[in-house]
Motif scaffolding. Structure first.
Motif, PDB file in Angstrom:
ATOM      1  N   ASP A  80      -8.378   8.337  12.044  1.00  0.00           N
ATOM      2  CA  ASP A  80      -6.940   8.085  12.107  1.00  0.00           C
ATOM      3  C   ASP A  80      -6.472   7.179  10.971  1.00  0.00           C
ATOM      4  OD1 ASP A  80      -7.955   5.661  12.901  1.00  0.00           O
ATOM      5  OD2 ASP A  80      -7.319   5.834  14.984  1.00  0.00           O
ATOM      6  N   THR A  81      -7.370   6.888  10.031  1.00  0.00           N
ATOM      7  CA  THR A  81      -7.019   6.103   8.850  1.00  0.00           C
ATOM      8  C   THR A  81      -7.356   6.912   7.606  1.00  0.00           C
ATOM      9  OG1 THR A  81      -7.489   4.037  10.019  1.00  0.00           O
ATOM     10  CG2 THR A  81      -7.385   3.941   7.608  1.00  0.00           C
ATOM     11  N   PRO A  82      -6.422   7.095   6.682  1.00  0.00           N
ATOM     12  CA  PRO A  82      -6.679   7.925   5.500  1.00  0.00           C
ATOM     13  C   PRO A  82      -7.766   7.338   4.603  1.00  0.00           C
ATOM     14  CG  PRO A  82      -4.330   7.489   5.773  1.00  0.00           C
ATOM     15  CD  PRO A  82      -5.049   6.571   6.701  1.00  0.00           C
ATOM     16  N   VAL A  83      -8.479   8.209   3.908  1.00  0.00           N
ATOM     17  CA  VAL A  83      -9.401   7.748   2.874  1.00  0.00           C
ATOM     18  C   VAL A  83      -8.617   7.391   1.612  1.00  0.00           C
ATOM     19  CG1 VAL A  83     -11.337   9.073   3.771  1.00  0.00           C
ATOM     20  CG2 VAL A  83      -9.828  10.117   2.077  1.00  0.00           C
ATOM     21  N   TRP A  84      -7.403   7.910   1.500  1.00  0.00           N
ATOM     22  CA  TRP A  84      -6.504   7.568   0.399  1.00  0.00           C
ATOM     23  C   TRP A  84      -5.082   7.878   0.827  1.00  0.00           C
ATOM     24  CZ3 TRP A  84      -2.889  10.561  -2.108  1.00  0.00           C
ATOM     25  CH2 TRP A  84      -2.305  10.005  -3.246  1.00  0.00           C
ATOM     26  N   PHE A  85      -4.144   6.989   0.451  1.00  0.00           N
ATOM     27  CA  PHE A  85      -2.736   7.310   0.626  1.00  0.00           C
ATOM     28  C   PHE A  85      -1.958   6.747  -0.554  1.00  0.00           C
ATOM     29  CE2 PHE A  85      -2.983   3.145   2.599  1.00  0.00           C
ATOM     30  CZ  PHE A  85      -1.807   2.517   2.210  1.00  0.00           C
ATOM     31  N   GLN A  86      -0.869   7.403  -0.846  1.00  0.00           N
ATOM     32  CA  GLN A  86      -0.089   7.071  -2.021  1.00  0.00           C
ATOM     33  C   GLN A  86       0.690   5.783  -1.801  1.00  0.00           C
ATOM     34  OE1 GLN A  86       2.756  10.032  -3.061  1.00  0.00           O
ATOM     35  NE2 GLN A  86       3.055   9.279  -5.142  1.00  0.00           N
ATOM     36  N   ASP A  87       0.611   4.902  -2.764  1.00  0.00           N
ATOM     37  CA  ASP A  87       1.376   3.664  -2.748  1.00  0.00           C
ATOM     38  C   ASP A  87       2.328   3.694  -3.935  1.00  0.00           C
ATOM     39  OD1 ASP A  87       2.441   1.170  -2.595  1.00  0.00           O
ATOM     40  OD2 ASP A  87       0.574   0.079  -3.003  1.00  0.00           O
ATOM     41  N   PRO A  88       3.558   4.183  -3.740  1.00  0.00           N
ATOM     42  CA  PRO A  88       4.471   4.309  -4.880  1.00  0.00           C
ATOM     43  C   PRO A  88       4.775   2.989  -5.564  1.00  0.00           C
ATOM     44  CG  PRO A  88       5.245   5.614  -3.025  1.00  0.00           C
ATOM     45  CD  PRO A  88       4.122   4.752  -2.519  1.00  0.00           C
ATOM     46  N   GLU A  89       4.634   1.856  -4.849  1.00  0.00           N
ATOM     47  CA  GLU A  89       4.882   0.571  -5.482  1.00  0.00           C
ATOM     48  C   GLU A  89       3.903   0.339  -6.631  1.00  0.00           C
ATOM     49  OE1 GLU A  89       7.215  -1.456  -5.182  1.00  0.00           O
ATOM     50  OE2 GLU A  89       8.236  -0.868  -3.352  1.00  0.00           O
ATOM     51  N   ALA A  90       2.678   0.916  -6.479  1.00  0.00           N
ATOM     52  CA  ALA A  90       1.667   0.729  -7.515  1.00  0.00           C
ATOM     53  C   ALA A  90       1.679   1.854  -8.544  1.00  0.00           C
ATOM     54  CB  ALA A  90       0.285   0.638  -6.867  1.00  0.00           C
ATOM     55  N   GLY A  91       2.552   2.844  -8.366  1.00  0.00           N
ATOM     56  CA  GLY A  91       2.577   3.978  -9.264  1.00  0.00           C
ATOM     57  C   GLY A  91       3.461   3.738 -10.477  1.00  0.00           C
ATOM     58  N   GLU A  92       3.528   4.759 -11.320  1.00  0.00           N
ATOM     59  CA  GLU A  92       4.331   4.704 -12.529  1.00  0.00           C
ATOM     60  C   GLU A  92       5.591   5.546 -12.353  1.00  0.00           C
ATOM     61  OE1 GLU A  92       3.731   2.857 -15.151  1.00  0.00           O
ATOM     62  OE2 GLU A  92       1.870   2.073 -14.259  1.00  0.00           O
ATOM     63  N   PRO A  93       6.727   5.102 -12.920  1.00  0.00           N
ATOM     64  CA  PRO A  93       7.949   5.915 -12.833  1.00  0.00           C
ATOM     65  C   PRO A  93       7.770   7.261 -13.512  1.00  0.00           C
ATOM     66  CG  PRO A  93       8.438   3.674 -13.552  1.00  0.00           C
ATOM     67  CD  PRO A  93       6.948   3.823 -13.618  1.00  0.00           C
ATOM     68  N   VAL A  94       8.445   8.279 -12.979  1.00  0.00           N
ATOM     69  CA  VAL A  94       8.436   9.612 -13.580  1.00  0.00           C
ATOM     70  C   VAL A  94       9.720   9.761 -14.379  1.00  0.00           C
ATOM     71  CG1 VAL A  94       8.431  12.088 -13.140  1.00  0.00           C
ATOM     72  CG2 VAL A  94       7.034  10.562 -11.732  1.00  0.00           C
ATOM     73  N   GLY A  95       9.595   9.822 -15.691  1.00  0.00           N
ATOM     74  CA  GLY A  95      10.771   9.902 -16.533  1.00  0.00           C
ATOM     75  C   GLY A  95      11.618   8.654 -16.404  1.00  0.00           C
ATOM     76  N   ALA A  96      12.928   8.865 -16.328  1.00  0.00           N
ATOM     77  CA  ALA A  96      13.845   7.732 -16.230  1.00  0.00           C
ATOM     78  C   ALA A  96      14.107   7.322 -14.793  1.00  0.00           C
ATOM     79  CB  ALA A  96      15.164   8.088 -16.918  1.00  0.00           C
ATOM     80  N   SER A  97      13.559   8.045 -13.816  1.00  0.00           N
ATOM     81  CA  SER A  97      13.831   7.762 -12.409  1.00  0.00           C
ATOM     82  C   SER A  97      13.022   6.569 -11.916  1.00  0.00           C
ATOM     83  CB  SER A  97      13.500   8.983 -11.550  1.00  0.00           C
ATOM     84  OG  SER A  97      13.630   8.668 -10.183  1.00  0.00           O
ATOM     85  N   ARG A  98      13.670   5.736 -11.106  1.00  0.00           N
ATOM     86  CA  ARG A  98      12.958   4.657 -10.439  1.00  0.00           C
ATOM     87  C   ARG A  98      12.474   5.075  -9.054  1.00  0.00           C
ATOM     88  NH1 ARG A  98      16.621  -0.752 -11.633  1.00  0.00           N
ATOM     89  NH2 ARG A  98      16.802  -0.490 -13.896  1.00  0.00           N
ATOM     90  N   LEU A  99      12.929   6.228  -8.610  1.00  0.00           N
ATOM     91  CA  LEU A  99      12.568   6.686  -7.271  1.00  0.00           C
ATOM     92  C   LEU A  99      11.316   7.551  -7.280  1.00  0.00           C
ATOM     93  CD1 LEU A  99      16.110   7.609  -5.892  1.00  0.00           C
ATOM     94  CD2 LEU A  99      14.871   5.443  -5.695  1.00  0.00           C
ATOM     95  N   LEU A 100      11.180   8.412  -8.257  1.00  0.00           N
ATOM     96  CA  LEU A 100       9.987   9.253  -8.366  1.00  0.00           C
ATOM     97  C   LEU A 100       8.862   8.423  -8.991  1.00  0.00           C
ATOM     98  CD1 LEU A 100      11.665  12.495  -9.698  1.00  0.00           C
ATOM     99  CD2 LEU A 100      10.452  12.294  -7.519  1.00  0.00           C
ATOM    100  N   ARG A 101       7.706   8.358  -8.292  1.00  0.00           N
ATOM    101  CA  ARG A 101       6.590   7.543  -8.756  1.00  0.00           C
ATOM    102  C   ARG A 101       5.318   8.378  -8.751  1.00  0.00           C
ATOM    103  NH1 ARG A 101       8.635   2.573 -10.427  1.00  0.00           N
ATOM    104  NH2 ARG A 101       6.706   1.517  -9.819  1.00  0.00           N
TER     105      ARG A 101
END
Length: 439
Positions: A80-101
């Motif tokens: 019930d606990t993922p081996v990996w999950f996405q943490d957008p706070e640690a990701g990089e912006p996609v293009g000029a968007s601050r929402l897409l990571r």
């Protein structure tokens, strides 16, 4: 004439071509992309020998909140606990968007079956991503969180994706069918209500796990499971008897786990949803293990073999005290049941319905001899049933003479089991009318 020698570079190309034909191709990359709001995309694979994979994902942040609108994660079946999950706070912006990571990682996987998930919450509540996207207030907020004011929500969701690629010598194989580890699994159907009858041949200790939706404060189950005695109709366990813990992703996803002992007998395990957040239309992000949504029940190891699952239409002899059991109706329902009294008797009437100045969902008792209504649920004689203010409960005693009677419970076009338009009452599994014979 002697043949001319083949150039070494050509030999190398031929060797590479032969090798590529003779060597089995590696498994394709597992990939998910472009979820629609409310979607849950998934893809499974199996790993037979431990190795590493490369995971990459593009997720989406809520525009005016600190949570995700789209997220990816990788779960090993049975956990019930993922081996990996996405943490957008640690990701990089996609293009000029601050929402897409964009995020990526290399993860070591042990042998087992895995599922890659990519989920998009429907996010229709105020403050969620893209709610009234081009309103004046949002345009002002863009000064602090700049995005293209001409963009449509689909432009963002369409760029979200997740993939798992084998690294090194690891091979991704087709997933194996999940084993039936839980003998009783109750998942809601299209009516957001499901029940499974089961029988215990002797007293046994059971493990029960429910995954569903809780209120915003986490102290109240909105989607929950219960177990009732099939003969008496009495509830012997509900999810709210157990201590909740987070089930992952959205805060409303909660898991209740408990251990309980039940005597030999016939029982009904059930799960009732409020139809707001669940499989097929996730309002927020689903739990880490969305396949566990509902109720699961199994005996402990020492009691394996004492439980049998009965057919859905199995008839169980009622306890003589239970005269009427008209519960869990949908909208626009009329439920009826006759009963007889051999002599004047005291009855316990419990009626859970909806009302205000007048009743909308309510029960009544009619004397079939005189065709006179001898009891009906009224708001004045009822009390709050918890949840929304219109949830009312009558729980009291009445006396009736000998005779034949008709019990009826009716609902209007809204706010009934599986389609609540406000917070459901406490003990919603008993919504309706129950009549018991008192000694």
């Amino acid at each position: 004439m002697r043949p001319r020698p083949v150039p070494s570079i050509l030999l190398g190309l031929l060797s590479l071509l032969c090798l590529s034909v003779a060597t089995p191709a590696r498994a394709d990359v597992v990939r998910l992309a472009a979820p629609e709001p409310g979607d849950l995309l998934s893809a499974g694979f199996r790993v037979e020998a431990a190795g590493e994979v490369e995971i990459a994902a593009v997720g989406l942040r809520q525009k005016f909140a600190g949570s995700d609108a789209v997220r990816a994660w990788l779960l090993r079946r049975g956990d019930d606990t993922p081996v990996w999950f996405q943490d957008p706070e640690a990701g990089e912006p996609v293009g000029a968007s601050r929402l897409l990571r964009r995020g990526s990682a290399r993860v070591r996987l042990e042998p087992g079956d895995y599922v890659l998930y990519l989920a998009a919450g429907r996010g229709s509540r105020a403050g969620k991503a893209f709610h009234q996207w081009r309103s004046v207030l949002n345009d002002l907020a863009d000064l602090l969180n700049r995005e293209d004011p001409r963009a449509r929500p689909g432009d963002y969701f369409g760029k979200c994706e997740a993939s798992v690629a084998p690294y090194g010598s690891l091979v991704l194989l087709p997933p194996a069918p999940p084993p039936p580890a839980w003998p009783v699994v109750v998942r809601p159907d299209a009516a957001h209500l499901a029940t499974v009858p089961f029988r215990l041949t002797r007293t046994a200790r059971l493990t029960v796990v429910v995954t569903g939706e809780a209120g915003e404060d986490g102290d109240r189950a909105l989607d929950y499971g219960w177990i009732e005695d099939a003969r008496t109709g009495r509830t012997v366990w509900t999810a709210e008897d157990a201590t909740p813990r987070p089930a992952g992703n959205a805060a409303v996803n909660v898991r209740w786990g408990d251990s309980l002992a039940l005597n030999a007998g016939d029982y009904l395990a059930g799960f009732l949803s409020d139809a707001v957040h669940g499989p097929g239309d996730w309002h927020d992000l689903p739990p880490y293990d969305p396949e566990a949504w509902g109720l699961r029940l199994m005996p402990v190891a020492a009691d394996v073999g004492v439980m049998t699952v009965a057919p859905a239409d199995v008839a169980v002899a009622r306890s003589p005290e239970l005269l009427v059991r008209l519960v869990r109706p949908g909208n626009d329902a009329v439920l009826r049941e006759e009963f007889s009294l051999a002599r004047a008797s005291r009855l316990r009437v419990r009626c859970l319905g909806e009302g205000g100045r007048k009743m909308f969902d309510y029960g009544s008792l009619t004397d079939l001899g005189s065709e006179r209504v001898v009891w009906t649920m009224t708001a004045a004689a009822s009390r709050s049933a918890g949840g929304a203010g219109k949830n009312l409960l009558f729980d009291g005693e009445i006396e009736l003479p000998a005779g034949r009677y008709l019990a009826t419970f009716v609902t209007d076009g809204s706010h009934a089991c599986g389609d609540w338009n406000a917070t459901p009452p406490t003990g919603a599994q008993d919504y309706g009318l129950t009549v018991r014979l008192l000694p």
